[in-house]
Write a protein that holds these residues in place. Sequence first.
Motif, PDB file in Angstrom:
ATOM      1  N   GLU A   1       0.800  -1.225   0.000  1.00 58.01           N
ATOM      2  CA  GLU A   1       0.000   0.000   0.000  1.00 58.01           C
ATOM      3  C   GLU A   1       0.833   1.276   0.000  1.00 58.01           C
ATOM      4  O   GLU A   1       0.291   2.359  -0.190  1.00 58.01           O
ATOM      5  CB  GLU A   1      -0.982   0.007   1.183  1.00 58.01           C
ATOM      6  CG  GLU A   1      -0.344  -0.041   2.541  1.00 58.01           C
ATOM      7  CD  GLU A   1      -0.077  -1.454   3.065  1.00 58.01           C
ATOM      8  OE1 GLU A   1       0.364  -1.547   4.219  1.00 58.01           O
ATOM      9  OE2 GLU A   1      -0.272  -2.444   2.343  1.00 58.01           O
ATOM     10  N   VAL A   2       2.134   1.160   0.206  1.00 63.34           N
ATOM     11  CA  VAL A   2       3.006   2.345   0.221  1.00 63.34           C
ATOM     12  C   VAL A   2       3.231   2.832  -1.210  1.00 63.34           C
ATOM     13  O   VAL A   2       3.598   2.055  -2.093  1.00 63.34           O
ATOM     14  CB  VAL A   2       4.361   2.033   0.896  1.00 63.34           C
ATOM     15  CG1 VAL A   2       5.320   3.212   0.776  1.00 63.34           C
ATOM     16  CG2 VAL A   2       4.146   1.656   2.350  1.00 63.34           C
ATOM     17  N   ARG A   3       3.009   4.097  -1.437  1.00 65.90           N
ATOM     18  CA  ARG A   3       3.249   4.713  -2.746  1.00 65.90           C
ATOM     19  C   ARG A   3       4.569   5.458  -2.704  1.00 65.90           C
ATOM     20  O   ARG A   3       4.967   5.974  -1.649  1.00 65.90           O
ATOM     21  CB  ARG A   3       2.112   5.670  -3.109  1.00 65.90           C
ATOM     22  CG  ARG A   3       0.759   4.994  -3.224  1.00 65.90           C
ATOM     23  CD  ARG A   3       0.719   4.050  -4.439  1.00 65.90           C
ATOM     24  NE  ARG A   3      -0.298   3.034  -4.285  1.00 65.90           N
ATOM     25  CZ  ARG A   3      -0.055   1.734  -4.219  1.00 65.90           C
ATOM     26  NH1 ARG A   3       1.160   1.274  -4.267  1.00 65.90           N
ATOM     27  NH2 ARG A   3      -1.022   0.863  -4.100  1.00 65.90           N
TER      28      ARG A   3
ATOM     29  N   ALA B   1       5.390   8.405  -3.570  1.00 60.45           N
ATOM     30  CA  ALA B   1       5.257   9.758  -3.040  1.00 60.45           C
ATOM     31  C   ALA B   1       5.153   9.753  -1.511  1.00 60.45           C
ATOM     32  O   ALA B   1       5.703  10.630  -0.839  1.00 60.45           O
ATOM     33  CB  ALA B   1       4.037  10.447  -3.644  1.00 60.45           C
ATOM     34  N   GLU B   2       4.457   8.767  -0.975  1.00 63.16           N
ATOM     35  CA  GLU B   2       4.359   8.642   0.485  1.00 63.16           C
ATOM     36  C   GLU B   2       5.727   8.317   1.094  1.00 63.16           C
ATOM     37  O   GLU B   2       6.102   8.877   2.123  1.00 63.16           O
ATOM     38  CB  GLU B   2       3.368   7.539   0.856  1.00 63.16           C
ATOM     39  CG  GLU B   2       1.943   7.831   0.462  1.00 63.16           C
ATOM     40  CD  GLU B   2       1.043   6.619   0.596  1.00 63.16           C
ATOM     41  OE1 GLU B   2      -0.179   6.846   0.651  1.00 63.16           O
ATOM     42  OE2 GLU B   2       1.520   5.470   0.644  1.00 63.16           O
ATOM     43  N   PHE B   3       6.444   7.410   0.449  1.00 69.94           N
ATOM     44  CA  PHE B   3       7.793   7.065   0.911  1.00 69.94           C
ATOM     45  C   PHE B   3       8.684   8.302   0.899  1.00 69.94           C
ATOM     46  O   PHE B   3       9.378   8.586   1.869  1.00 69.94           O
ATOM     47  CB  PHE B   3       8.381   5.963   0.022  1.00 69.94           C
ATOM     48  CG  PHE B   3       9.769   5.537   0.413  1.00 69.94           C
ATOM     49  CD1 PHE B   3       9.961   4.500   1.314  1.00 69.94           C
ATOM     50  CD2 PHE B   3      10.881   6.172  -0.114  1.00 69.94           C
ATOM     51  CE1 PHE B   3      11.242   4.102   1.680  1.00 69.94           C
ATOM     52  CE2 PHE B   3      12.164   5.793   0.240  1.00 69.94           C
ATOM     53  CZ  PHE B   3      12.346   4.757   1.143  1.00 69.94           C
TER      54      PHE B   3
ATOM     55  N   ALA C   1       7.845  11.440   1.009  1.00 71.12           N
ATOM     56  CA  ALA C   1       7.435  12.394   2.042  1.00 71.12           C
ATOM     57  C   ALA C   1       7.874  11.923   3.429  1.00 71.12           C
ATOM     58  O   ALA C   1       8.386  12.709   4.231  1.00 71.12           O
ATOM     59  CB  ALA C   1       5.923  12.591   2.001  1.00 71.12           C
ATOM     60  N   GLU C   2       7.697  10.633   3.697  1.00 70.88           N
ATOM     61  CA  GLU C   2       8.071  10.068   5.006  1.00 70.88           C
ATOM     62  C   GLU C   2       9.553  10.238   5.306  1.00 70.88           C
ATOM     63  O   GLU C   2       9.940  10.537   6.426  1.00 70.88           O
ATOM     64  CB  GLU C   2       7.701   8.581   5.032  1.00 70.88           C
ATOM     65  CG  GLU C   2       8.220   7.830   6.232  1.00 70.88           C
ATOM     66  CD  GLU C   2       7.320   7.923   7.441  1.00 70.88           C
ATOM     67  OE1 GLU C   2       7.816   7.650   8.542  1.00 70.88           O
ATOM     68  OE2 GLU C   2       6.140   8.264   7.295  1.00 70.88           O
ATOM     69  N   TYR C   3      10.391  10.043   4.275  1.00 71.46           N
ATOM     70  CA  TYR C   3      11.840  10.064   4.482  1.00 71.46           C
ATOM     71  C   TYR C   3      12.519  11.297   3.882  1.00 71.46           C
ATOM     72  O   TYR C   3      13.745  11.342   3.809  1.00 71.46           O
ATOM     73  CB  TYR C   3      12.460   8.775   3.934  1.00 71.46           C
ATOM     74  CG  TYR C   3      12.018   7.574   4.731  1.00 71.46           C
ATOM     75  CD1 TYR C   3      12.553   7.319   5.982  1.00 71.46           C
ATOM     76  CD2 TYR C   3      11.022   6.726   4.242  1.00 71.46           C
ATOM     77  CE1 TYR C   3      12.137   6.234   6.732  1.00 71.46           C
ATOM     78  CE2 TYR C   3      10.600   5.630   4.979  1.00 71.46           C
ATOM     79  CZ  TYR C   3      11.163   5.381   6.220  1.00 71.46           C
ATOM     80  OH  TYR C   3      10.736   4.308   6.974  1.00 71.46           O
ATOM     81  N   ASN C   4      11.717  12.270   3.456  1.00 69.79           N
ATOM     82  CA  ASN C   4      12.244  13.527   2.923  1.00 69.79           C
ATOM     83  C   ASN C   4      13.213  13.298   1.759  1.00 69.79           C
ATOM     84  O   ASN C   4      14.334  13.815   1.749  1.00 69.79           O
ATOM     85  CB  ASN C   4      12.914  14.335   4.045  1.00 69.79           C
ATOM     86  CG  ASN C   4      13.104  15.784   3.673  1.00 69.79           C
ATOM     87  OD1 ASN C   4      12.380  16.324   2.842  1.00 69.79           O
ATOM     88  ND2 ASN C   4      14.101  16.416   4.263  1.00 69.79           N
TER      89      ASN C   4
END
Length: 176
Positions: A69-71, A73-75, A77-80
């Motif tokens: 489910e991880v996209r 863009a989410e990755f 954002a999470e890890y800058n």
Amino acid sequence: MIRRLLALAVLLWVLGFLWFAVALPQPAPASRTDAIVVPTGSGGRIQRGLALLRDDAAPHLLVSGVAEEVRPAEFAAEYNVPAATMRCCVTLGFAALDTRGNALETAQWVEEQRVRSLRLVTTDWHMRRAALELGATLPADVVVVQDAVRSEPSLFTLFLEYHKLLAAWVVSLGKG
């Protein structure tokens, strides 16, 4: 005779566990490889892999075992992670569910990318098993640098991981 063999087996188990718990793998010295591989799991792994990528320790990073489910863009954002870095240099692997799966996913990616050397980044208590599983799937000419992320594992974590390592070792003996 049976008592002696049992006592020897227990002694070997205790000595092996002591070695496993006291002599955890360490971070690797600075060196450049073709790629960095980070199996998902304990904290600090992905951050260490991304820091190495930023420091130009390798041009590519595979994060193996990312939840479906991880996209990207989410990755990012999470890890800058800058979008340009995600596009050029970071591969998210979604196929692996466990350490053996990480090794299989990594081996396929290594073949596709024609990687000849890689830096394996994982937690200190996980490194031996991850390297064993990876070594069983990679071609013999691929160099693997073991770069352990230091942690403070509980006795339970060490106990469990030691037995997982023993099981993986026994399986590898059966294949060899």
